[in-house]
Design a protein around this motif. Structure first.
Motif, short mmCIF file in Angstrom:
data_model
loop_
_atom_site.label_atom_id
_atom_site.label_comp_id
_atom_site.label_asym_id
_atom_site.label_seq_id
_atom_site.Cartn_x
_atom_site.Cartn_y
_atom_site.Cartn_z
N ALA B 8 0.86 -1.20 0.00
CA ALA B 8 0.00 0.00 0.00
C ALA B 8 0.88 1.23 0.00
O ALA B 8 0.63 2.20 -0.74
N ILE B 10 3.89 1.53 -1.19
CA ILE B 10 4.46 1.71 -2.54
C ILE B 10 3.44 2.37 -3.44
O ILE B 10 3.71 3.34 -4.14
N LEU B 11 2.20 1.86 -3.37
CA LEU B 11 1.14 2.37 -4.25
C LEU B 11 0.99 3.88 -4.04
O LEU B 11 0.98 4.67 -4.98
N ILE B 12 0.95 4.29 -2.77
CA ILE B 12 0.71 5.71 -2.48
C ILE B 12 1.85 6.55 -3.02
O ILE B 12 1.67 7.52 -3.75
N VAL B 13 3.07 6.11 -2.72
CA VAL B 13 4.24 6.92 -3.11
C VAL B 13 4.32 7.01 -4.63
O VAL B 13 4.38 8.08 -5.21
N THR B 14 4.22 5.83 -5.28
CA THR B 14 4.43 5.86 -6.73
C THR B 14 3.29 6.60 -7.43
O THR B 14 3.48 7.25 -8.44
N MET B 15 2.09 6.53 -6.81
CA MET B 15 0.95 7.16 -7.49
C MET B 15 1.22 8.64 -7.70
O MET B 15 1.21 9.14 -8.83
N VAL B 17 4.04 10.26 -7.44
CA VAL B 17 5.26 10.54 -8.22
C VAL B 17 4.92 10.44 -9.70
O VAL B 17 5.18 11.33 -10.50
N ALA B 18 4.22 9.35 -10.08
CA ALA B 18 3.92 9.13 -11.51
C ALA B 18 3.02 10.25 -12.02
O ALA B 18 3.24 10.80 -13.08
N ILE B 19 1.99 10.60 -11.20
CA ILE B 19 1.07 11.63 -11.69
C ILE B 19 1.81 12.94 -11.87
O ILE B 19 1.64 13.64 -12.88
N ILE B 21 4.94 13.35 -12.65
CA ILE B 21 5.78 13.28 -13.86
C ILE B 21 4.90 13.37 -15.09
O ILE B 21 5.21 14.04 -16.07
N MET B 22 3.72 12.73 -15.04
CA MET B 22 2.90 12.71 -16.26
C MET B 22 2.39 14.10 -16.60
O MET B 22 2.00 14.37 -17.73
N THR C 84 2.06 7.78 -21.41
CA THR C 84 1.94 9.23 -21.61
C THR C 84 2.09 9.57 -23.10
O THR C 84 2.58 8.77 -23.89
N ILE C 189 -5.80 3.40 -3.64
CA ILE C 189 -4.90 3.63 -2.50
C ILE C 189 -5.69 3.46 -1.19
O ILE C 189 -5.30 2.73 -0.30
#
Lengths: 130, 235, 245, 298
Positions: B8, B10-15, B17-19, B21-22, C84, C189
């Protein structure tokens, strides 16, 4: 080879005329193979289809004939056809132009004749000492 | 359970970060350092090669006979937690194989001293029972403990215990043993999933300390120094 | 002018090769994350010291879950980024259709998952060597037989593929409609977090249903089922996506 | 090669193409000409399979470009916002294209790279705009795709490079005939190259004819106002203004061949293809000078 851009004539007609001049100059003897549309396109940096149109004009006036798969060749009587075509098309247009211009400038007809004669003399002079 | 928590997290952190960057259109695929594709390829191959080397090294230097082995299953079965029985005073119920030693002493003077010579806490639990018997004999018995961490027997308590009996005194001496430091390496839960031990057998300890049970006749005056903790048994 | 016949597999193969060659950023971030993961895992996962009798015992725990976590994170981020528009436009500059791009992307993320599995498993040995050197007493709790190692790797690989597929699907949804995508991911999440504390929630059941299964075959079947489902959704979402709008 | 019937592309806020009909023959060089925002780029992106048509029919190589792998494999779209990976240098980019396009001509690519002095090891990001366009043009030549689409390929190129580009385009076409769509704002520069011109105006295929036909379809007429008006009324008057009292000059779209002789008191002059295009598509009455006149009046 650069075309005279501003000339009124469309490119394909200019190509046709250039080819006619080449034939008159003796570059192409009767039954010689003439440039293909691709060679002409390469020569003048124009679209091969345009060059093709120029060739078809000459073909239509029976200056060139087609051999299947080999291309276009000069007809034996090509020179005479060109000369007569030029005479009654281009020359007549020029002559009409001269007559209209003379009228506008109220130049009497016989004075016009004299001018033509002296112009003839001059060109003969130039031919003699070439 | 920690795996799902990690998941969980990992999911929160990467979410986010990815958003993040996108959001900006084309930076999402720029390389981090200016390496072209061939040098990145070699960087990657080099990395995997180094890992390979470490794998071989790890295989070689992992101790063949680790000084700790898994404790035998019977040992655990036979072990009985003797604290409750001792605290009620019925020594005899403790299985014989757990007895380390027995002493009986004819007391000469009518006082008996117990001294804790240990700078740390007592290395054992002291049980004291005052008995009625009239012939002035004092009996003591020492019971072995068992210290298991993650199915490994990490030490033998007896090594830390040294008892010195004199006529009227018992001194629990201090043995200067170095402290033990252990480290456990376990594969990630995902790896263990297929093994039977579904439950996470890691990170649990069961330690039953050793015990010294002394029967002192009531007729004797018992003198135990104040910082020694002991259990008085009323039989 | 003769038109060249072209086969889908051929194009997909070329696309995957192209992705391997040009996405240098992805591989560099793998190295960074794993090395970072190694440093963090050397700190150990927790320690205990035993009270009571005689000399003290201090116990240090080391595990590979941080390493696997970092790799999962790397896969998650990059699978999402693959959807993307920057990457998409790269694909369409060369030869691609939506279908071939999806196939190529899934093949690519599976290969990333494979790379992730191999490197994270091998990098555990770096940790082991470090621990052997650092302190004499290292006890390997579960030494795995060769077969167990392989099957565990297969399990890890299929989990990582599941993570990639989920990330790719969410990414595609986000590309298609930003708010639905974000909403979905926030929901995921929250559910993930809740499931950790409260046992009964459906997501928790789902996770248990998928994750906790002892038989390898059944587990792999379930995981590939989930991956297939996610692949289907990604296709549904991205099949008529425009490029260079 | 390309057929579209009632092709339209509508976005939420505006519509880019509506009911566009045209057919483009194979192995022809077609100039796609149109004012800014007329829908040229949208039209070409539809053909390349980047965008999805809203309605109508669009067939490229008898397939739907949006979903067909065959179209994508046999076509290439070159424009200045071409998205290329930032991690590859020029050499690696050429290799990537070589792997994707079966007809890729490696020697030609290298020759062109050296001719235009493009360093193989450079990266796209640190090339000048002109060099970038040149590099993308080289990709177009070397790829030798049966359908090559250039969208304003000469942006940023200086005059000399532009001339080389047109020369190279023609040479490459002669060596390897293919269908080329070329959109540009300099019609006068490319008119000789084009076999025919597709004019896109107010979201439709306004005219689709050869360059010479385009030029012959429009003529400028000078003379007395009455005569000019009378002549103009016979055809489609595009614009008319009095140069000085009593005289007038008009630009007229002629719907059939006119014999210039029977209008003695009118002087005719031809327009260049570009001027013809501008007048044909100039919906605003009287052009830019009328704007100035109006602004002086009020």
């Amino acid at each position: 080879m650069k075309f005279y851009e501003e000339s009124d004539l469309p490119i394909y007609i200019q190509v046709a005329e250039w080819l006619e001049n080449e034939i008159l100059r003796g570059q192409f003897e009767p039954d010689d193979k003439i440039y293909s549309q691709y060679q002409l396109a390469d020569l003048f940096t124009i679209n091969p289809a345009t060059a093709g149109k120029g060739l078809t004009i000459l073909f239509d006036h029976d200056i060139l004939y087609k051999k299947r798969g080999l291309g276009m060749f000069v007809t034996p009587h090509a020179r005479s056809v060109i000369l007569s075509k030029r005479k009654n098309e281009k020359l007549t247009l020029l002559v009409n132009g001269i007559v209209d211009e003379a009228e506008r400038l109220e130049v009497p007809f016989d004075e016009l004749i004299d001018m033509l004669k002296s112009a003839k003399m001059k060109t003969q002079g130039r031919d003699k000492n070439d | 359970m920690n795996v799902i928590a990690v998941f969980a997290l990992i999911l929160i952190v990467t979410m986010n970060v990815a958003i993040r960057i996108m959001k900006n259109k084309n930076s999402s695929r720029n390389a981090i350092f200016k390496l072209n594709s061939t040098s990145t390829k070699w960087l990657l191959i080099g990395y995997v090669a180094i890992l390979g080397v470490f794998t071989i090294v790890a295989a070689c230097i992992s101790p063949k006979d680790p000084s700790y082995e898994k404790v035998a299953a019977e040992k655990i079965e036979q072990f009985v937690d003797f604290y409750p029985t001792l605290s009620q005073g019925n020594e005899e119920e403790v299985p014989a194989h757990l007895v380390e030693g027995k002493w009986s002493k004819k007391l000469v003077s009518n006082t008996f001293k117990i001294v804790n010579d240990n700078s740390y806490s007592l290395p054992l639990t002291l049980f004291v029972e005052r008995v009625e018997n009239t012939d002035g004999i004092m009996e003591a018995s020492l019971y072995k403990g068992l210290d298991i961490i993650n199915d490994y027997e990490v030490r033998d308590y007896m090594e830390d215990i040294e008892l010195e009996w004199t006529d009227d005194k018992l001194t629990i001496k201090e043995k200067k043993n170095p402290p033990i430091s252990l480290s456990f390496f376990h594969y990630d839960y995902l790896f263990k999933q297929l093994k039977e031990e579904r439950a996470n057998t890691l990170k649990h300890m069961s330690s039953h300390g050793p015990a010294l049970y002394i029967k002192v006749p009531k007729s004797v005056a018992l003198d135990i120094d104040e910082n020694t903790v002991y259990v008085i048994v009323e039989s | 002018m003769s038109l060249n016949e072209v086969s889908l597999i051929d194009v997909v193969r070329k696309q995957v090769h192209f992705k391997w060659k040009s996405y240098t950023g992805i591989f560099q971030s793998l190295l960074i994350l794993q090395i970072l993961g190694l440093f963090i895992s050397t700190l150990g996962e927790g320690s205990m010291s035993e009270p009571g009798y005689g000399r003290s015992i201090s116990v240090q725990y080391y595990s590979s879950s941080i390493l696997v976590g970092m790799t999962a994170m790397w896969l998650f981020i990059n699978s999402m980024l693959l959807t993307t528009s920057a990457y998409r436009e790269d694909d369409f500059t060369f030869v691609s259709t939506r279908w071939s791009r999806l196939l190529a992307n899934f093949t690519f993320i599976i290969s990333l998952a494979l790379l992730g599995t191999v490197t994270s498993f091998l990098s555990m040995n770096v940790l082991k060597v470090y621990l052997f050197i650092k302190n004499d007493e290292l006890i390997l709790t579960n030494s795995l037989t060769f077969f167990e190692t392989i099957s565990s790797l297969v399990v890890l690989l299929s989990y990582l593929i599941l993570i990639c597929a989920a990330a790719y699907t969410i990414g595609s949804i986000i590309q298609r409609n930003k708010w639905v995508g974000f909403g979905l991911s926030m929901l995921l999440i929250v559910l993930g977090a809740i499931s950790v504390d409260y046992e009964g929630t459906p997501i928790n059941f789902l996770i248990y249903f998928i994750m906790f299964d002892s038989s390898l075959m059944l587990l792999l079947f379930k995981l590939s089922l989930a991956n297939g489902f996610l692949f289907f959704i990604s296709w549904m979402v991205s099949d008529n996506q425009e490029v260079r709008v | 090669m390309i057929e579209c019937k009632k092709l339209s592309k509508k976005y939420r806020s505006h519509s880019a193409l509506s009911n566009l009909n045209c057919t483009i023959q194979e192995n022809t060089i077609t100039g796609v000409i149109g004012r800014n925002g007329a829908g040229k780029t949208t039209f070409m992106k539809l053909i390349a399979g980047y965008l999805k048509k809203t309605s109508g029919e669009l067939h490229v190589m008898e397939e739907n470009p949006f979903t067909s792998l065959k179209v994508s494999a046999n076509s290439i779209f070159i424009d200045d916002q071409m998205s290329l990976p930032t991690s590859l240098n020029l050499k690696e980019l050429l290799n990537s294209f070589a792997r994707f396009y079966p007809n890729w001509n490696e020697p030609l690519a290298n020759e062109l790279m050296t001719y235009f002095q493009l360093p193989q090891k450079a990266y796209m990001q640190n090339l000048s705009k002109g060099m970038r366009s040149t590099f993308q043009a080289i990709i177009g030549f070397a790829a030798r795709c049966p359908l090559t689409i250039y969208d304003e390929p000469t942006t940023g190129m200086d005059a000399a490079v532009r001339k080389d580009f047109y020369r190279a385009l023609l040479k490459d076409y002669l060596a390897f005939p293919r269908t080329i769509l070329l959109s540009s704002h300099h019609l006068e520069e490319i008119e000789n190259l084009l076999e025919n011109v597709l004019i896109i105006h107010d979201q439709k295929a306004f005219m689709h004819l050869s360059v010479s036909e385009l030029k012959e379809s429009v003529v400028a007429v000078k003379g007395e106002k009455a005569a000019v008006n009378e002549f103009a009324s016979m055809h489609n008057k595009l614009s008319i203004n009095e140069s000085f009292p009593g005289m007038a000059m008009a630009v007229v779209q002629v719907n059939n061949y006119i014999r210039r002789e029977n209008f003695p008191h009118l002087t005719f002059s031809n327009l260049t293809a570009n001027e013809a295009f501008i007048y044909l598509t100039d919906s605003r009455e009287g052009g830019i000078d009328r704007v100035f006149e109006r602004s002086e009046l009020d």
